[in-house]
Scaffold this motif. Structure first.
Motif, PDB file in Angstrom:
ATOM      1  N   LEU A 139     -45.571  42.650  53.163  1.00  0.00           N
ATOM      2  CA  LEU A 139     -45.479  41.209  53.357  1.00  0.00           C
ATOM      3  C   LEU A 139     -44.183  40.693  52.748  1.00  0.00           C
ATOM      4  O   LEU A 139     -43.686  41.257  51.776  1.00  0.00           O
ATOM      5  CB  LEU A 139     -46.681  40.519  52.713  1.00  0.00           C
ATOM      6  N   PRO A 140     -43.631  39.620  53.290  1.00  0.00           N
ATOM      7  CA  PRO A 140     -42.364  39.105  52.746  1.00  0.00           C
ATOM      8  C   PRO A 140     -42.573  38.377  51.421  1.00  0.00           C
ATOM      9  O   PRO A 140     -43.668  37.917  51.112  1.00  0.00           O
ATOM     10  CB  PRO A 140     -41.895  38.135  53.822  1.00  0.00           C
ATOM     11  N   LYS A 141     -41.505  38.291  50.657  1.00  0.00           N
ATOM     12  CA  LYS A 141     -41.542  37.519  49.417  1.00  0.00           C
ATOM     13  C   LYS A 141     -41.374  36.056  49.780  1.00  0.00           C
ATOM     14  O   LYS A 141     -40.367  35.667  50.361  1.00  0.00           O
ATOM     15  CB  LYS A 141     -40.445  37.975  48.474  1.00  0.00           C
ATOM     16  N   ILE A 142     -42.377  35.271  49.447  1.00  0.00           N
ATOM     17  CA  ILE A 142     -42.390  33.857  49.802  1.00  0.00           C
ATOM     18  C   ILE A 142     -42.053  33.038  48.577  1.00  0.00           C
ATOM     19  O   ILE A 142     -42.657  33.213  47.524  1.00  0.00           O
ATOM     20  CB  ILE A 142     -43.776  33.447  50.347  1.00  0.00           C
ATOM     21  N   TRP A 143     -41.109  32.154  48.693  1.00  0.00           N
ATOM     22  CA  TRP A 143     -40.681  31.211  47.664  1.00  0.00           C
ATOM     23  C   TRP A 143     -40.453  31.904  46.329  1.00  0.00           C
ATOM     24  O   TRP A 143     -41.212  31.768  45.381  1.00  0.00           O
ATOM     25  CB  TRP A 143     -41.663  30.059  47.530  1.00  0.00           C
ATOM     26  N   GLU A 144     -39.384  32.637  46.296  1.00  0.00           N
ATOM     27  CA  GLU A 144     -39.003  33.371  45.098  1.00  0.00           C
ATOM     28  C   GLU A 144     -37.822  32.654  44.451  1.00  0.00           C
ATOM     29  O   GLU A 144     -36.832  32.364  45.107  1.00  0.00           O
ATOM     30  CB  GLU A 144     -38.616  34.797  45.489  1.00  0.00           C
ATOM     31  N   ILE A 145     -37.942  32.340  43.170  1.00  0.00           N
ATOM     32  CA  ILE A 145     -36.839  31.673  42.484  1.00  0.00           C
ATOM     33  C   ILE A 145     -36.154  32.672  41.559  1.00  0.00           C
ATOM     34  O   ILE A 145     -36.756  33.651  41.126  1.00  0.00           O
ATOM     35  CB  ILE A 145     -37.307  30.434  41.697  1.00  0.00           C
ATOM     36  N   SER A 146     -34.898  32.416  41.278  1.00  0.00           N
ATOM     37  CA  SER A 146     -34.120  33.294  40.431  1.00  0.00           C
ATOM     38  C   SER A 146     -33.776  32.566  39.137  1.00  0.00           C
ATOM     39  O   SER A 146     -33.215  31.471  39.161  1.00  0.00           O
ATOM     40  CB  SER A 146     -32.845  33.708  41.164  1.00  0.00           C
ATOM     41  N   ILE A 147     -34.126  33.198  38.026  1.00  0.00           N
ATOM     42  CA  ILE A 147     -33.829  32.646  36.710  1.00  0.00           C
ATOM     43  C   ILE A 147     -32.871  33.617  36.030  1.00  0.00           C
ATOM     44  O   ILE A 147     -33.268  34.719  35.642  1.00  0.00           O
ATOM     45  CB  ILE A 147     -35.110  32.453  35.883  1.00  0.00           C
ATOM     46  N   GLU A 148     -31.643  33.209  35.938  1.00  0.00           N
ATOM     47  CA  GLU A 148     -30.578  34.032  35.364  1.00  0.00           C
ATOM     48  C   GLU A 148     -30.512  35.408  36.014  1.00  0.00           C
ATOM     49  O   GLU A 148     -30.382  36.432  35.352  1.00  0.00           O
ATOM     50  CB  GLU A 148     -30.739  34.147  33.852  1.00  0.00           C
ATOM     51  N   GLY A 149     -30.621  35.433  37.325  1.00  0.00           N
ATOM     52  CA  GLY A 149     -30.508  36.674  38.076  1.00  0.00           C
ATOM     53  C   GLY A 149     -31.783  37.479  38.195  1.00  0.00           C
ATOM     54  O   GLY A 149     -31.800  38.517  38.839  1.00  0.00           O
ATOM     55  N   ARG A 150     -32.859  37.026  37.598  1.00  0.00           N
ATOM     56  CA  ARG A 150     -34.136  37.735  37.677  1.00  0.00           C
ATOM     57  C   ARG A 150     -35.086  36.962  38.593  1.00  0.00           C
ATOM     58  O   ARG A 150     -35.408  35.811  38.331  1.00  0.00           O
ATOM     59  CB  ARG A 150     -34.757  37.889  36.298  1.00  0.00           C
ATOM     60  N   PRO A 151     -35.545  37.610  39.671  1.00  0.00           N
ATOM     61  CA  PRO A 151     -36.423  36.911  40.614  1.00  0.00           C
ATOM     62  C   PRO A 151     -37.843  36.764  40.078  1.00  0.00           C
ATOM     63  O   PRO A 151     -38.351  37.637  39.364  1.00  0.00           O
ATOM     64  CB  PRO A 151     -36.388  37.801  41.849  1.00  0.00           C
ATOM     65  N   PHE A 152     -38.480  35.653  40.409  1.00  0.00           N
ATOM     66  CA  PHE A 152     -39.884  35.427  40.068  1.00  0.00           C
ATOM     67  C   PHE A 152     -40.580  34.879  41.309  1.00  0.00           C
ATOM     68  O   PHE A 152     -40.238  33.800  41.798  1.00  0.00           O
ATOM     69  CB  PHE A 152     -40.027  34.440  38.904  1.00  0.00           C
ATOM     70  N   PRO A 153     -41.564  35.608  41.854  1.00  0.00           N
ATOM     71  CA  PRO A 153     -42.238  35.197  43.089  1.00  0.00           C
ATOM     72  C   PRO A 153     -43.317  34.157  42.815  1.00  0.00           C
ATOM     73  O   PRO A 153     -44.383  34.479  42.290  1.00  0.00           O
ATOM     74  CB  PRO A 153     -42.838  36.497  43.608  1.00  0.00           C
TER      75      PRO A 153
END
Length: 96
Positions: free
Chosen positions: A54-68
């Protein structure tokens, strides 16, 4: 990772954990527990997404580290449901 980035990550994990607990309809604890549930939910959600491709939906990046975000909420809800069912199986219901 800087202190500010780490605090932002903790806040986002707490919000995802709290939303997951509210979707499950069971409260495991306070703010610190919500942070832990948010991180565990992120791992569970990413594992489920990887297993079913499944695709990663609405993933934000905090200082280069993704959080889904979405997978953390879904994983938190599933983790909370499992914990609630285990608690009910071992402790039982409290019908007064």
């Amino acid at each position: 990772m800087t202190l500010f980035g780490f605090l932002i990550l903790l806040i986002i994990a707490a919000v995802c954990g709290a939303i997951g607990q509210s979707l499950a309809g069971y409260d495991l604890g306070g703010c610190l527990v919500s942070i832990v549930v948010g991180f565990i939910g992120a791992y569970i959600g990413l594992w489920i997404a990887a297993k079913f491709a499944l695709p990663k939906i609405w993933e934000i990046s905090i200082e280069g580290r993704p959080f889904p975000i979405v997978w953390a909420i879904i994983g938190s809800a599933l983790f909370t449901l499992v914990m609630a069912l285990l608690r009910r199986a071992f402790v039982g219901r409290n019908d007064y």
